[in-house]
Motif scaffolding. Structure first.
Motif, PDB file in Angstrom:
ATOM      1  N   PRO A  50       0.815  -1.223   0.000  1.00  0.00           N
ATOM      2  CA  PRO A  50       0.000   0.000   0.000  1.00  0.00           C
ATOM      3  C   PRO A  50       0.846   1.271   0.000  1.00  0.00           C
ATOM      4  N   THR A  51       1.951   1.271   0.757  1.00  0.00           N
ATOM      5  CA  THR A  51       2.835   2.434   0.787  1.00  0.00           C
ATOM      6  C   THR A  51       3.548   2.610  -0.544  1.00  0.00           C
ATOM      7  N   ILE A  52       3.958   1.496  -1.141  1.00  0.00           N
ATOM      8  CA  ILE A  52       4.616   1.551  -2.451  1.00  0.00           C
ATOM      9  C   ILE A  52       3.692   2.179  -3.478  1.00  0.00           C
ATOM     10  N   LEU A  53       2.437   1.732  -3.511  1.00  0.00           N
ATOM     11  CA  LEU A  53       1.489   2.276  -4.486  1.00  0.00           C
ATOM     12  C   LEU A  53       1.227   3.758  -4.233  1.00  0.00           C
ATOM     13  N   GLN A  54       1.070   4.116  -2.979  1.00  0.00           N
ATOM     14  CA  GLN A  54       0.824   5.523  -2.652  1.00  0.00           C
ATOM     15  C   GLN A  54       1.979   6.398  -3.122  1.00  0.00           C
ATOM     16  N   THR A  55       3.196   5.962  -2.885  1.00  0.00           N
ATOM     17  CA  THR A  55       4.375   6.723  -3.312  1.00  0.00           C
ATOM     18  C   THR A  55       4.467   6.778  -4.828  1.00  0.00           C
ATOM     19  N   PHE A  56       4.231   5.641  -5.473  1.00  0.00           N
ATOM     20  CA  PHE A  56       4.337   5.574  -6.935  1.00  0.00           C
ATOM     21  C   PHE A  56       3.290   6.462  -7.599  1.00  0.00           C
ATOM     22  N   GLU A  57       2.060   6.427  -7.113  1.00  0.00           N
ATOM     23  CA  GLU A  57       0.998   7.234  -7.716  1.00  0.00           C
ATOM     24  C   GLU A  57       1.246   8.719  -7.539  1.00  0.00           C
ATOM     25  N   THR A  58       1.896   9.097  -6.451  1.00  0.00           N
ATOM     26  CA  THR A  58       2.244  10.500  -6.248  1.00  0.00           C
ATOM     27  C   THR A  58       3.279  10.956  -7.270  1.00  0.00           C
ATOM     28  N   GLU A  59       4.254  10.084  -7.549  1.00  0.00           N
ATOM     29  CA  GLU A  59       5.321  10.436  -8.482  1.00  0.00           C
ATOM     30  C   GLU A  59       4.917  10.252  -9.948  1.00  0.00           C
ATOM     31  N   HIS A  60       4.019   9.294 -10.207  1.00  0.00           N
ATOM     32  CA  HIS A  60       3.640   8.973 -11.592  1.00  0.00           C
ATOM     33  C   HIS A  60       2.116   8.839 -11.696  1.00  0.00           C
ATOM     34  N   PRO A  61       1.404   9.934 -11.581  1.00  0.00           N
ATOM     35  CA  PRO A  61      -0.069   9.871 -11.587  1.00  0.00           C
ATOM     36  C   PRO A  61      -0.664   9.401 -12.904  1.00  0.00           C
ATOM     37  N   GLY A  62       0.102   9.427 -13.979  1.00  0.00           N
ATOM     38  CA  GLY A  62      -0.418   9.015 -15.274  1.00  0.00           C
ATOM     39  C   GLY A  62      -0.387   7.526 -15.522  1.00  0.00           C
ATOM     40  N   VAL A  63       0.175   6.766 -14.586  1.00  0.00           N
ATOM     41  CA  VAL A  63       0.270   5.311 -14.752  1.00  0.00           C
ATOM     42  C   VAL A  63      -0.857   4.642 -13.976  1.00  0.00           C
ATOM     43  N   GLU A  64      -1.571   3.773 -14.636  1.00  0.00           N
ATOM     44  CA  GLU A  64      -2.663   3.021 -14.003  1.00  0.00           C
ATOM     45  C   GLU A  64      -2.132   1.651 -13.600  1.00  0.00           C
ATOM     46  N   VAL A  65      -2.040   1.417 -12.290  1.00  0.00           N
ATOM     47  CA  VAL A  65      -1.455   0.185 -11.764  1.00  0.00           C
ATOM     48  C   VAL A  65      -2.551  -0.784 -11.351  1.00  0.00           C
ATOM     49  N   SER A  66      -2.410  -2.030 -11.780  1.00  0.00           N
ATOM     50  CA  SER A  66      -3.297  -3.100 -11.324  1.00  0.00           C
ATOM     51  C   SER A  66      -2.444  -4.224 -10.759  1.00  0.00           C
ATOM     52  N   GLY A  86      15.136 -18.464 -16.178  1.00  0.00           N
ATOM     53  CA  GLY A  86      14.394 -17.591 -17.073  1.00  0.00           C
ATOM     54  C   GLY A  86      13.918 -16.314 -16.432  1.00  0.00           C
ATOM     55  N   PHE A  87      14.484 -15.972 -15.255  1.00  0.00           N
ATOM     56  CA  PHE A  87      14.065 -14.755 -14.569  1.00  0.00           C
ATOM     57  C   PHE A  87      15.288 -13.940 -14.136  1.00  0.00           C
ATOM     58  N   THR A  88      15.101 -12.635 -14.052  1.00  0.00           N
ATOM     59  CA  THR A  88      16.059 -11.764 -13.396  1.00  0.00           C
ATOM     60  C   THR A  88      15.412 -11.262 -12.111  1.00  0.00           C
ATOM     61  N   HIS A  89      16.223 -10.937 -11.115  1.00  0.00           N
ATOM     62  CA  HIS A  89      15.635 -10.512  -9.849  1.00  0.00           C
ATOM     63  C   HIS A  89      16.517  -9.493  -9.141  1.00  0.00           C
ATOM     64  N   GLN A  90      15.891  -8.753  -8.256  1.00  0.00           N
ATOM     65  CA  GLN A  90      16.563  -7.772  -7.408  1.00  0.00           C
ATOM     66  C   GLN A  90      16.094  -7.999  -5.980  1.00  0.00           C
ATOM     67  N   VAL A  91      17.019  -8.327  -5.085  1.00  0.00           N
ATOM     68  CA  VAL A  91      16.663  -8.602  -3.693  1.00  0.00           C
ATOM     69  C   VAL A  91      16.416  -7.294  -2.956  1.00  0.00           C
ATOM     70  N   LEU A  92      15.271  -7.217  -2.282  1.00  0.00           N
ATOM     71  CA  LEU A  92      14.897  -6.026  -1.518  1.00  0.00           C
ATOM     72  C   LEU A  92      15.120  -6.203  -0.024  1.00  0.00           C
ATOM     73  N   GLU A  93      14.954  -7.427   0.459  1.00  0.00           N
ATOM     74  CA  GLU A  93      15.015  -7.665   1.900  1.00  0.00           C
ATOM     75  C   GLU A  93      15.241  -9.144   2.164  1.00  0.00           C
ATOM     76  N   ARG A  94      15.948  -9.441   3.242  1.00  0.00           N
ATOM     77  CA  ARG A  94      16.128 -10.820   3.690  1.00  0.00           C
ATOM     78  C   ARG A  94      15.476 -10.943   5.063  1.00  0.00           C
ATOM     79  N   VAL A  98      11.142   2.322  -0.873  1.00  0.00           N
ATOM     80  CA  VAL A  98      10.299   2.057   0.294  1.00  0.00           C
ATOM     81  C   VAL A  98      10.934   1.000   1.194  1.00  0.00           C
ATOM     82  N   TYR A  99      11.473  -0.054   0.597  1.00  0.00           N
ATOM     83  CA  TYR A  99      12.103  -1.090   1.415  1.00  0.00           C
ATOM     84  C   TYR A  99      13.370  -0.562   2.083  1.00  0.00           C
ATOM     85  N   TRP A 100      14.117   0.277   1.376  1.00  0.00           N
ATOM     86  CA  TRP A 100      15.324   0.851   1.961  1.00  0.00           C
ATOM     87  C   TRP A 100      14.978   1.762   3.136  1.00  0.00           C
TER      88      TRP A 100
END
Length: 305
Positions: free
Chosen positions: A112-128, A159-167, A299-301
């Protein structure tokens, strides 16, 4: 040499590929079904490739080539939209749709915090969001149903790439009246719970991870209940139906059932679970996906401070 297909044909294909239904796609695009069918036939002829298998009773299904083509043109269509926006003087803004997969037990924590932050910075993107288990998310990524996914790395195949955010290390959850709940150290060894009833978060790949922890501790779990819902597990623990092995911790110790739980750190040397952003390997991410991943990392940082 100019390629013998049009941007309109690519946009039509993208919608049909997503819906795999000609009638529904025609309605969404506001074109006739015959016009849409003709456009796709021309595109296949131009590419000399069959993109769909036509099924009499089940509509359309993407071929292997069609599925890869659908993934590849996402970035191309985004760049076309960016060119249009740039011509209108809005080249710095992001617009369009973004589909994000999320592992169900992770969704309530920081999303929820990620979406709130993202929508503030990029209001033109519709996230589902697509909420699913880990196995379903891998399939969804490969099929192009979502652009990126916030999930655990458990059982992640090739077949995937990934970025670790938290352990996140595992912990034990007990009810407030459990003898170990009053320990000043709030620590316990898993072996101390051997024989006691347990409540298991039973999801693909998660269950295998917890089985590995039990095996490492030399414990045969006395499983009383299995649930797919994170909060259901907490609620049953709170009412004394058993202890649970979990990773993510809530700030509140009160459950939906009104009971209290106590989190105990494990003294065992168990491997943590990695929370990560995952997307298909070899598919260039859209600017929208990259921006969303950047917001996730921020947000994770910030949560670590």
């Amino acid at each position: 040499m100019a390629k013998p297909f049009t941007l309109t044909q690519l946009r039509y294909f993208a919608v049909v590929a997503e819906l795999e239904n000609m009638t529904a796609a025609a309605e969404q695009l506001h074109v006739t079904q015959s016009a849409l069918s003709a456009s796709l036939a021309q595109l296949e002829a131009s590419l000399s490739t069959q993109l769909f298998v036509r099924l009499k009773t089940r509509g359309l299904r993407l071929t292997g080539s069609g599925r890869q083509f659908a993934l590849d043109i996402k970035v191309f269509l985004e760049q076309a939209d960016s060119l249009y926006e740039s011509a209108r003087g809005m080249g710095t803004s992001l617009v369009g749709e973004l589909k994000v997969g999320v592992f169900a037990p992770l969704a309530p924590f920081r999303l929820p915090t990620i979406l709130q932050t993202f929508e503030t910075e990029h209001p033109g993107v519709e996230v589902s969001f697509m909420e699913a288990d880990l196995a379903e998310l891998q399939s969804a990524l490969l099929d192009g149903q979502c652009d990126t996914a916030l999930m655990y790395g458990l059982g992640l195949g090739r077949g995937f790439t990934h970025q670790v955010l938290e352990r996140v290390p595992p912990h034990v959850l007990v009810h407030a009246g459990h003898p170990a709940a009053s320990r000043p150290s709030r620590q316990i060894a898993l072996k101390e719970l051997d024989g006691e009833p347990s409540v298991v978060l039973d999801l693909p790949h998660s269950r295998e991870y917890y089985q590995q922890l039990y095996a490492a501790a030399g414990v045969r779990p006395n499983v009383r209940h299995r649930f797919a819902g994170y909060e259901t597990v907490r609620s049953f623990v709170a009412k004394g139906h058993g202890y649970a092995l979990l990773n993510q911790r809530l700030h509140s110790d009160v459950t939906y059932s009104g009971g209290r739980v106590v989190a105990l750190a494990l003294t065992d040397d168990f491997p943590p679970i990695e929370v990560m952003l995952v997307r298909p390997e070899g598919v260039q991410p859209t600017r929208r996906a990259l921006a969303f991943e950047e917001t996730c990392a921020q947000v994770y940082w910030a949560a670590k401070d």
